[in-house]
Design a protein around this motif. Structure first.
Motif, PDB file in Angstrom:
ATOM      1  N   ILE A  52      -0.898  36.403  40.753  1.00  0.00           N
ATOM      2  CA  ILE A  52      -1.779  35.592  40.288  1.00  0.00           C
ATOM      3  C   ILE A  52      -2.868  36.372  39.572  1.00  0.00           C
ATOM      4  N   GLU A  53      -3.106  37.658  39.976  1.00  0.00           N
ATOM      5  CA  GLU A  53      -4.141  38.524  39.152  1.00  0.00           C
ATOM      6  C   GLU A  53      -3.565  38.856  37.842  1.00  0.00           C
ATOM      7  N   LYS A  54      -2.364  39.172  37.730  1.00  0.00           N
ATOM      8  CA  LYS A  54      -1.548  39.583  36.496  1.00  0.00           C
ATOM      9  C   LYS A  54      -1.438  38.204  35.580  1.00  0.00           C
ATOM     10  N   GLY A  55      -1.613  37.007  36.154  1.00  0.00           N
ATOM     11  CA  GLY A  55      -1.709  35.967  35.233  1.00  0.00           C
ATOM     12  C   GLY A  55      -0.354  35.466  35.286  1.00  0.00           C
ATOM     13  N   PHE A  56       0.617  35.556  36.004  1.00  0.00           N
ATOM     14  CA  PHE A  56       1.882  35.243  36.087  1.00  0.00           C
ATOM     15  C   PHE A  56       1.867  33.918  36.914  1.00  0.00           C
ATOM     16  N   LEU A  57       1.316  33.711  37.980  1.00  0.00           N
ATOM     17  CA  LEU A  57       1.353  32.401  38.888  1.00  0.00           C
ATOM     18  C   LEU A  57      -0.333  31.968  39.058  1.00  0.00           C
ATOM     19  N   LYS A  58      -0.170  30.758  39.306  1.00  0.00           N
ATOM     20  CA  LYS A  58      -1.492  30.044  39.993  1.00  0.00           C
ATOM     21  C   LYS A  58      -1.044  29.420  41.092  1.00  0.00           C
ATOM     22  N   THR A  59      -2.022  29.086  42.003  1.00  0.00           N
ATOM     23  CA  THR A  59      -1.790  28.537  43.437  1.00  0.00           C
ATOM     24  C   THR A  59      -2.709  27.174  43.694  1.00  0.00           C
ATOM     25  N   ASN A  60      -2.052  26.356  44.085  1.00  0.00           N
ATOM     26  CA  ASN A  60      -2.780  24.925  44.438  1.00  0.00           C
ATOM     27  C   ASN A  60      -2.574  24.747  45.836  1.00  0.00           C
ATOM     28  N   LYS A  61      -3.579  24.407  46.587  1.00  0.00           N
ATOM     29  CA  LYS A  61      -3.540  24.144  48.132  1.00  0.00           C
ATOM     30  C   LYS A  61      -2.909  22.533  48.145  1.00  0.00           C
ATOM     31  N   ILE A  62      -2.030  22.389  49.119  1.00  0.00           N
ATOM     32  CA  ILE A  62      -1.448  21.213  49.585  1.00  0.00           C
ATOM     33  C   ILE A  62      -1.567  21.174  51.003  1.00  0.00           C
ATOM     34  N   GLY A  63      -2.895  20.535  51.356  1.00  0.00           N
ATOM     35  CA  GLY A  63      -3.029  20.572  52.984  1.00  0.00           C
ATOM     36  C   GLY A  63      -3.711  22.000  53.224  1.00  0.00           C
ATOM     37  N   ARG A  64      -2.706  22.577  54.211  1.00  0.00           N
ATOM     38  CA  ARG A  64      -3.039  24.102  54.542  1.00  0.00           C
ATOM     39  C   ARG A  64      -2.056  24.803  53.981  1.00  0.00           C
ATOM     40  N   ARG A  65      -1.030  24.458  53.063  1.00  0.00           N
ATOM     41  CA  ARG A  65      -0.128  25.230  52.369  1.00  0.00           C
ATOM     42  C   ARG A  65      -0.341  25.629  50.911  1.00  0.00           C
ATOM     43  N   ASN A  66       0.081  26.674  50.425  1.00  0.00           N
ATOM     44  CA  ASN A  66      -0.061  27.076  48.938  1.00  0.00           C
ATOM     45  C   ASN A  66       1.040  26.716  48.095  1.00  0.00           C
ATOM     46  N   LYS A  67       0.838  25.929  47.027  1.00  0.00           N
ATOM     47  CA  LYS A  67       2.078  25.690  46.067  1.00  0.00           C
ATOM     48  C   LYS A  67       1.801  26.805  44.882  1.00  0.00           C
ATOM     49  N   TYR A  68       2.946  27.576  44.692  1.00  0.00           N
ATOM     50  CA  TYR A  68       2.605  28.490  43.624  1.00  0.00           C
ATOM     51  C   TYR A  68       3.357  28.123  42.420  1.00  0.00           C
ATOM     52  N   THR A  69       2.781  28.061  41.229  1.00  0.00           N
ATOM     53  CA  THR A  69       3.298  27.589  40.011  1.00  0.00           C
ATOM     54  C   THR A  69       3.573  28.657  39.062  1.00  0.00           C
ATOM     55  N   ALA A  70       4.462  28.922  38.297  1.00  0.00           N
ATOM     56  CA  ALA A  70       4.737  29.767  37.287  1.00  0.00           C
ATOM     57  C   ALA A  70       3.739  29.729  35.827  1.00  0.00           C
ATOM     58  N   LEU A  71       3.033  30.510  35.610  1.00  0.00           N
ATOM     59  CA  LEU A  71       2.235  30.234  34.169  1.00  0.00           C
ATOM     60  C   LEU A  71       2.983  30.831  33.002  1.00  0.00           C
ATOM     61  N   VAL A  72       3.910  31.923  33.465  1.00  0.00           N
ATOM     62  CA  VAL A  72       4.972  32.475  32.487  1.00  0.00           C
ATOM     63  C   VAL A  72       6.536  31.934  32.708  1.00  0.00           C
TER      64      VAL A  72
END
Length: 127
Positions: A52-72
């Motif tokens: 996430i810090e490197k800009g490869f991923l972003k995260t979204n909260k779905i309830g108590r879980r994290n959904k990771y999405t590729a930005l690259v």
């Protein structure tokens, strides 16, 4: 410019790319286990945060879980790493890289012909 990632970070990205560009933590760990690459929860979370810090991923909260999405995308990463490799190892000389692939037979004659047709703009008509 796309930065480099560690080998394990790349494996995390591959899991996310293979999952259509998004994945929940549970999906990531299940895929790693199938590949025989299990790691501790803290290690995986730390590496995901680094991505996430490197800009490869972003995260979204779905309830108590994290959904990771590729930005690259995988293609963007491959392109950037190939360019870096080409500049570093072959001083930007693509012919040198291709010559090595052919000499070491890492590219078959059929692959070479297919690439040649692609380079020339498509399939040739015989007649």
């Amino acid at each position: 410019m796309v930065s480099q990632v560690s080998d394990f970070e790349l494996e995390l990205m591959k899991v996310i790319w293979e999952n259509g560009g998004t994945a929940l933590y549970a999906e990531i760990t299940a895929a790693l286990e199938r590949k025989g690459m299990a790691a501790t929860k803290n290690t995986i979370i730390s590496l995901l945060l680094r991505l996430i810090e490197k800009g490869f991923l972003k995260t979204n909260k779905i309830g108590r879980r994290n959904k990771y999405t590729a930005l690259v995308s995988e293609a963007e990463y491959q392109e950037a790493q190939t360019e870096t490799f080409l500049k570093k190892v072959y001083e930007g000389n693509a012919k040198g890289l291709i010559a090595t692939l052919i000499q070491k037979e890492w590219i078959s004659a059929d692959d070479y012909e297919e690439l040649k047709k692609h380079w020339e703009g498509g399939e040739k008509n015989d007649g």
